[in-house]
Design a protein around this motif. Sequence first.
Motif, short mmCIF file in Angstrom:
data_model
loop_
_atom_site.label_atom_id
_atom_site.label_comp_id
_atom_site.label_asym_id
_atom_site.label_seq_id
_atom_site.Cartn_x
_atom_site.Cartn_y
_atom_site.Cartn_z
N ASN A 312 0.83 -1.19 0.00
CA ASN A 312 0.00 0.00 0.00
C ASN A 312 0.87 1.26 0.00
OD1 ASN A 312 -2.22 1.71 0.17
ND2 ASN A 312 -2.43 1.49 2.39
N HIS A 313 0.64 2.14 -0.97
CA HIS A 313 1.41 3.38 -1.06
C HIS A 313 0.60 4.61 -0.67
CE1 HIS A 313 5.30 2.24 -3.10
NE2 HIS A 313 4.62 1.11 -3.20
N LEU A 314 -0.60 4.43 -0.19
CA LEU A 314 -1.37 5.58 0.27
C LEU A 314 -0.78 6.08 1.58
CD1 LEU A 314 -5.04 4.49 -0.54
CD2 LEU A 314 -3.39 5.73 -1.98
N PRO A 315 -0.68 7.39 1.76
CA PRO A 315 -0.05 7.95 2.97
C PRO A 315 -0.69 7.42 4.25
CG PRO A 315 -0.36 9.66 1.34
CD PRO A 315 -1.06 8.45 0.80
N GLY A 316 0.16 7.09 5.22
CA GLY A 316 -0.33 6.60 6.50
C GLY A 316 -0.95 5.23 6.44
N ASN A 317 -0.66 4.48 5.35
CA ASN A 317 -1.26 3.15 5.13
C ASN A 317 -2.79 3.23 5.13
OD1 ASN A 317 -0.72 0.41 4.55
ND2 ASN A 317 -1.24 -0.19 6.64
N ALA A 318 -3.32 4.35 4.67
CA ALA A 318 -4.77 4.55 4.63
C ALA A 318 -5.43 3.64 3.61
CB ALA A 318 -5.08 6.01 4.27
N ASP A 319 -6.73 3.39 3.79
CA ASP A 319 -7.48 2.66 2.77
C ASP A 319 -8.24 3.65 1.90
OD1 ASP A 319 -9.69 3.39 4.27
OD2 ASP A 319 -10.21 1.35 4.87
N LEU A 320 -8.86 3.15 0.85
CA LEU A 320 -9.57 4.01 -0.09
C LEU A 320 -10.80 4.65 0.53
CD1 LEU A 320 -9.30 1.80 -3.30
CD2 LEU A 320 -7.93 3.79 -2.67
N GLN A 321 -11.34 4.05 1.58
CA GLN A 321 -12.49 4.61 2.25
C GLN A 321 -12.14 5.96 2.87
OE1 GLN A 321 -15.57 3.46 2.25
NE2 GLN A 321 -16.45 4.97 3.65
N THR A 322 -10.95 6.07 3.44
CA THR A 322 -10.56 7.31 4.12
C THR A 322 -9.80 8.26 3.21
OG1 THR A 322 -8.57 6.21 4.96
CG2 THR A 322 -10.50 6.22 6.39
N PHE A 323 -9.13 7.72 2.18
CA PHE A 323 -8.28 8.56 1.34
C PHE A 323 -8.88 8.81 -0.04
CE2 PHE A 323 -4.23 9.75 -0.80
CZ PHE A 323 -3.76 10.64 0.15
N GLY A 324 -9.90 8.02 -0.42
CA GLY A 324 -10.45 8.13 -1.76
C GLY A 324 -11.73 8.93 -1.81
N ARG A 325 -12.09 9.34 -3.01
CA ARG A 325 -13.35 10.04 -3.24
C ARG A 325 -14.47 9.00 -3.39
NH1 ARG A 325 -13.28 16.07 -5.20
NH2 ARG A 325 -11.46 16.65 -3.95
N PRO A 326 -15.67 9.31 -2.89
CA PRO A 326 -16.77 8.33 -2.91
C PRO A 326 -17.40 8.19 -4.29
CG PRO A 326 -17.51 10.39 -1.97
CD PRO A 326 -16.03 10.56 -2.22
N ILE A 327 -16.66 7.57 -5.20
CA ILE A 327 -17.14 7.36 -6.57
C ILE A 327 -16.88 5.92 -6.96
CG2 ILE A 327 -16.84 9.74 -7.34
CD1 ILE A 327 -14.13 8.84 -8.52
N PHE A 328 -17.31 5.60 -8.16
CA PHE A 328 -17.09 4.26 -8.71
C PHE A 328 -15.61 3.91 -8.70
CE2 PHE A 328 -15.53 2.09 -12.49
CZ PHE A 328 -16.18 0.88 -12.41
N ALA A 329 -15.29 2.67 -8.35
CA ALA A 329 -13.93 2.16 -8.49
C ALA A 329 -14.00 0.66 -8.73
CB ALA A 329 -13.11 2.46 -7.24
N GLU A 330 -12.89 0.08 -9.14
CA GLU A 330 -12.83 -1.34 -9.45
C GLU A 330 -12.49 -2.18 -8.21
OE1 GLU A 330 -13.87 -2.52 -12.06
OE2 GLU A 330 -13.78 -0.95 -13.55
N SER A 331 -12.69 -1.66 -7.02
CA SER A 331 -12.36 -2.40 -5.82
C SER A 331 -13.22 -1.88 -4.68
CB SER A 331 -10.87 -2.20 -5.48
OG SER A 331 -10.55 -2.80 -4.26
N THR A 332 -13.37 -2.70 -3.63
CA THR A 332 -14.01 -2.20 -2.43
C THR A 332 -13.13 -1.13 -1.80
OG1 THR A 332 -14.88 -2.81 -0.27
CG2 THR A 332 -12.94 -3.99 -1.00
N TYR A 333 -13.71 -0.23 -1.05
CA TYR A 333 -12.94 0.84 -0.41
C TYR A 333 -12.43 0.44 0.96
CZ TYR A 333 -14.13 4.42 -3.87
OH TYR A 333 -14.22 5.17 -5.02
N LEU A 334 -13.29 -0.21 1.74
CA LEU A 334 -12.93 -0.52 3.12
C LEU A 334 -11.82 -1.57 3.17
CD1 LEU A 334 -16.50 -0.65 4.67
CD2 LEU A 334 -14.66 0.85 5.44
#
Length: 408
Positions: A312-334
């Motif tokens: 994971n390269h998102l800062p602070g080992n964050a997941d997409l739920q906390t670091f991503g925008r709430p839009i369509f993606a090809e993966s779960t966020y949590l």
Amino acid sequence: MSVCKVEVDPAELGFDAARLSRIDSHFAKYVDDGRLAGWSLAVARRGRPAHVAHYGRRDVEADLPVTDDTVWRIYSMTKPITSVAALMLWEEGLLELTDPVSRYIPSFADMRVYTGGSAANPGTVPATEPVRIWHLLTHTAGLTYGFHHAHAVDEMYRAKGHEFGAPRGQDLAAACDVWASLPLLFQPGTEWNYGVNTDVLGRVVEVASGQSLDVFFQERIFDPLGMVDTGFQARDVSRLATLYLPKPGGGLVRSAAMGDAITAEPAMLSGGGGLASTLYDYHRFTQMLAGGGELDGVRLLGPRTLAYATRNHLPGNADLQTFGRPIFAESTYLGTGFGLGFSVVVDPAAGKQLQSPGEYGWGGLASTTFTVFPEEDLTVVFLTQLMPSSTYPIRPQLRTLVSQAVVS
């Protein structure tokens, strides 16, 4: 090219054969009740195919069955291939992850960031740092897609003719200049947003390598891996699966407008979504990944490079739920983060799916998907042609069905 044949008892690879059969029976129902036209599946472990299956029709109206060599539009499953290409150039010293994109695409100098207002009259401020290569790989550049319909900048992309694909005749270099002329959604590196990042990365590959993206792919990835049917144009239309949309009230309807695009030579070589492939070919790609960058004596990446890219390269080992925008993606966020071109599971419990830490992969717009399970030395590829991929929970169901079949 025939798909890899299963010549081993699944039990030798730690599978319960009866549990593996649950995958087929589950997704057969999708076809039998009209939700999907057909599909292909390959499950492999320890470098050996454990289960290969096909079901349904590649073309319902023509009553043509899915076969070993059916050609599928893989859309965003192109992205990991482009990411691997960039990582290969990184290994060769031809680019650095911290390089400003403007070093390769001058129009990306002096980017501006959206602050408010309408698509016709947006407020902007200068970007506080350049868009860099690692921003493209991680989807943290501030770029977007016109098809999101979630933001004023998305609307600006659509106004320039960029919703699905590019305007007729526009090549990749010109498309990148258009995207660079539009504001970013946020300051680079501060959020995650699914967008044209990997298309821009494809142009970086072209400039850094001195080759067009199709030539680089063919000479450096497809030929070495034996991916004989993968390319930006499906030349054997007789084997091409039909692209479908769900019909209101049930059933399927052909999407001719988008579906036929893959049959013509494209002006824009989309590293973000332009390839067609087969089950055999993409299985070969996943085996290279599972092999730490090597397959059958051919090495594309070093194992340390691939291990670095799939963390994971998102800062602070964050997941997409906390670091991503709430839009369509090809993966779960949590519980799912993002590496250098792949989604990466960081907290299986948070995602409420049967996962293991470190699983990585991605999917495509037409409900295709692949996953590499490093802890289990296992890969799965699932190909079908239903758009959009958010129509049914195919991916979490597939992940569960594969995982529950592993018994040792």
